[in-house]
Design an enzyme around this catalytic site. Sequence first.
Site, PDB file in Angstrom:
ATOM      1  N   HIS A   1     -35.382   1.346 -27.991  1.00 51.38           N
ATOM      2  CA  HIS A   1     -35.582   2.553 -28.794  1.00 51.38           C
ATOM      3  C   HIS A   1     -36.837   3.314 -28.417  1.00 51.38           C
ATOM      4  O   HIS A   1     -37.069   4.404 -28.907  1.00 51.38           O
ATOM      5  CB  HIS A   1     -35.626   2.205 -30.287  1.00 51.38           C
ATOM      6  CG  HIS A   1     -34.250   2.121 -30.861  1.00 51.38           C
ATOM      7  ND1 HIS A   1     -33.656   0.932 -31.176  1.00 51.38           N
ATOM      8  CD2 HIS A   1     -33.330   3.084 -31.110  1.00 51.38           C
ATOM      9  CE1 HIS A   1     -32.426   1.177 -31.630  1.00 51.38           C
ATOM     10  NE2 HIS A   1     -32.212   2.463 -31.589  1.00 51.38           N
TER      11      HIS A   1
ATOM     12  N   CYS B   1     -30.184  -3.546 -26.426  1.00 54.10           N
ATOM     13  CA  CYS B   1     -28.969  -2.792 -26.773  1.00 54.10           C
ATOM     14  C   CYS B   1     -28.652  -1.857 -25.604  1.00 54.10           C
ATOM     15  O   CYS B   1     -29.324  -1.913 -24.556  1.00 54.10           O
ATOM     16  CB  CYS B   1     -29.217  -2.011 -28.066  1.00 54.10           C
ATOM     17  SG  CYS B   1     -27.727  -1.283 -28.783  1.00 54.10           S
TER      18      CYS B   1
ATOM     19  N   GLU C   1     -20.405   3.269 -19.105  1.00 53.52           N
ATOM     20  CA  GLU C   1     -19.814   3.963 -20.264  1.00 53.52           C
ATOM     21  C   GLU C   1     -20.005   5.481 -20.255  1.00 53.52           C
ATOM     22  O   GLU C   1     -20.000   6.121 -21.311  1.00 53.52           O
ATOM     23  CB  GLU C   1     -20.340   3.366 -21.596  1.00 53.52           C
ATOM     24  CG  GLU C   1     -20.078   1.880 -21.718  1.00 53.52           C
ATOM     25  CD  GLU C   1     -20.599   1.263 -23.019  1.00 53.52           C
ATOM     26  OE1 GLU C   1     -20.747   1.973 -24.022  1.00 53.52           O
ATOM     27  OE2 GLU C   1     -20.845   0.039 -23.022  1.00 53.52           O
TER      28      GLU C   1
ATOM     29  N   LYS D   1     -28.923  20.469 -41.639  1.00 58.32           N
ATOM     30  CA  LYS D   1     -29.316  19.845 -40.371  1.00 58.32           C
ATOM     31  C   LYS D   1     -29.881  20.894 -39.418  1.00 58.32           C
ATOM     32  O   LYS D   1     -30.965  20.731 -38.855  1.00 58.32           O
ATOM     33  CB  LYS D   1     -28.094  19.176 -39.735  1.00 58.32           C
ATOM     34  CG  LYS D   1     -28.336  18.686 -38.331  1.00 58.32           C
ATOM     35  CD  LYS D   1     -27.014  18.533 -37.579  1.00 58.32           C
ATOM     36  CE  LYS D   1     -27.261  18.128 -36.149  1.00 58.32           C
ATOM     37  NZ  LYS D   1     -27.723  16.754 -36.009  1.00 58.32           N
TER      38      LYS D   1
HETATM   39  N1  GLN Z   1     -21.868  -1.394 -25.323  1.00 60.56           N
HETATM   40  C1  GLN Z   1     -22.519  -0.489 -26.233  1.00 60.56           C
HETATM   41  C2  GLN Z   1     -23.645   0.240 -25.485  1.00 60.56           C
HETATM   42  O1  GLN Z   1     -24.201  -0.338 -24.604  1.00 60.56           O
HETATM   43  C3  GLN Z   1     -23.108  -1.217 -27.420  1.00 60.56           C
HETATM   44  C4  GLN Z   1     -23.728  -0.260 -28.400  1.00 60.56           C
HETATM   45  C5  GLN Z   1     -24.216  -0.882 -29.695  1.00 60.56           C
HETATM   46  O2  GLN Z   1     -24.517  -2.036 -29.782  1.00 60.56           O
HETATM   47  N2  GLN Z   1     -24.320  -0.106 -30.729  1.00 60.56           N
HETATM   48  O3  GLN Z   1     -23.981   1.365 -25.818  1.00 60.56           O
HETATM   49 ZN    ZN Z   2     -26.502  -2.850 -29.736  1.00 60.03          ZN
END
Ligand code: GLN
Ligand code: ZN
Length: 759
Positions: free
Chosen positions: A691, A723, A481, A17
């Site tokens: 992404h 996401c 988070e 890596k």
């Molecule tokens: N709650 C997580 C985030 O927002 C969900 C991540 C995922 O779906 N892999 O990062």
């Molecule tokens: Zn996700």
Amino acid sequence: MAHVLGFPRIGAKRELKVALEAFWGNEIPQGRLLAIGRELRALHWQRQRDAGLDFVTVGDFAWYDSVLQTSAHLGCAPVRFGFDPRALTLPDYFTLARGDANHPAMEMTKWFDTNYHYLVPEWSSDTRFDGGVEWLFEEVKQAKGLGHPVKVALIGPLTLLHAGKIKSGLSSKLDLLPRMVPAYQRLLARLKELEVGWVQIDEPLLGLDLEERWLAAFPSTYEALAPSSPKILLATYFESVAERETMLKSLPVSGIHLDIVRAPQQLATFLNGYPESKVLSLGIVDGRNVWRTDLDAALASLNPARERLGERLWVSASCSLLHVPVDLGHEKALVPEIRQWLAFAVQKLDEIVALKRGLGGDGIAPALIASREASASRMRSERARSDAVRRQLDTLSERDIRRPSPFAIRIRKQRARLKLPLLPTTTIGSFPQTPEIRKARAAFRRGALVREAYADAMRAEIRRAVARQEKLGLDVLVHGEAERNDMVEYFGEQLRGFAFTENGWVQSYGSRCVKPPVIYGDVSRPGPITVEWARYAQSLTEKPMKGMLTGPITMLQWSFVRDDQPREKTAFQIALALREEVLDIERAGIAIIQIDEPALREGLPLRKRDWGRYLDWAVRAFKLVSSGVADETQIHTHMCYAEFNDILPAIAALDADVITIETSRSDMELLEGFGEFRYPNEIGPGVYDIHSPRVPDAGEMLKLLEKAERVIPLERLWVNPDCGLKTRGWTETEAALARMVEAARRMRARAATREHHAA
Ligand code: GLN
Ligand code: ZN
């Protein structure tokens, strides 16, 4: 004979890596990268020889991915890149894997039910199998030069063909087989010239549900390959191939490998009338998990085979060791009691050799004693057992996995409580993990930042995230988070029954590795995990704040799971712990709780006949987490990056009040499945792809919403990204979310005019 199907290539300290990333960053020249690859191979072969294996395996090395590597050997790189397959260079190869300004990278997908991602071959009527790189032959020469007996491992033609995707001009992938076979013939003939005695050809495809024409292609393909090839060991793994027994036994190959960890019952089927001329390789050491083998039990399973086959019995791991970490020797911080239960790739080599010796009747006494002691310690361990958890699980009833009222009633109460507008806007949970956040966490871990100072830094981060969301005008907020390194590790670290390694890296794709937690014992929750963060975040705003949890199936799927009880039992233990967390969050006054299950789909067994059972317990585990709350508390779930249409009934059975799902990559195609199925609850189809750093405009998102409206009534639609946003920067995140809110407003305004006209 003792051998392995493959050894991890990334290096015990992720040396490959580091070298790859340095090369991509122009920090080292290609010559240096090649040298590091050479050194790693030499080291890994030496490990295999030192352990006492009879062959070293050559061909398991790949610069990025073994499927791409095989394509390079065969000279069949995707046509759209325009590379000359006869002269593919290493930089070209990396361009295929990573893309460049003019070419999107090849698509990536999961290798069977592992967490390893391969690059999907692109098949079209223009695909040629022409020339190919010399790398494999050079590796063979390297191994021979070092004096090793060599077995070459290759991905088989039918598995390779099946793993690809048709891009254009073909009605069936099998149409390419007549072009592909000569390329394999050339490759195998070269290996024979190099005096390679055995070639292991992997056809894990045989463990899947297969159409008849795929099965029918095996005999003719192998009849074409065998004459020009070294002796062939046909390797199957991950599933039983018992149904294909007759065909396999009659193939013109010199041996067959079976995975008898995943599918022990198939051994008896194969032993019955096993051809006199063939070797049988048995994968008895688990290549997918980190537990030490119970050598007594393993010998007992192997002995009947030994009696029937004598020297024609080979001993191995179930599959390539690619899927386990490299060397337990580098783990210094693990509790010794737990450490003695584990075996990583290097330790598995010793187990394979011990078993071979045990079958031959020679001394494995020390290995056997150690294995017995480890098994006994695991069975008796106080550390791993919680009688309280077991009692609690025994007393659960159907009532515990059902919400008090049906959705129709719940949603009315929730709407009255939440007072959200039509098309509520929200995000999936994480906000950008900035360098400052990472720095603070690293300092905290090092001990350079005391707990309170770290918590202060995280609270400051939450304040900023809330202020930004309020300014953007989002309807349902998240705390962002910031305090989570990883969605599984964060929860695992605060639950009993989980252990963490320092260097337990497993290649996920290319240079990327993951370090899955080890679930070694009964799971329980010593205390609240996220409650204080959620409470603090909610105190900063009048808007509803979502509580945010990782679901039990995702926790399981992204960990190494204990193998001394059924997986579902471990899932229920995790679920019980998370259920307590959910109830604490509810008590803290949080009205919406999201339970993420992005890995629900990837836990599906390989064969459809086993899906029902898995989905049944997976759904029950989720509902155990979510069903203890009052009607007024809204449960969300989130899923992404998988084919959900074939498990929609199970997704509906989760009975979450709202599901947010990734859809924008498929232009909302996924959502059509939800429409056809008449998904009953509320749903937030992702309106932009997280992404990419590209900021889509409101019009684009509006179009997606219009599409969504055609299959789901507006009253049940939410507006959110695909996401979490942790990999993005704040500038693009704010810009994209502002447009998302704008799109929702325009959509609402239209609905209002329509209503006005109707009235
Ligand atoms: N709650 C997580 C985030 O927002 C969900 C991540 C995922 O779906 N892999 O990062
Ligand atoms: Zn996700």
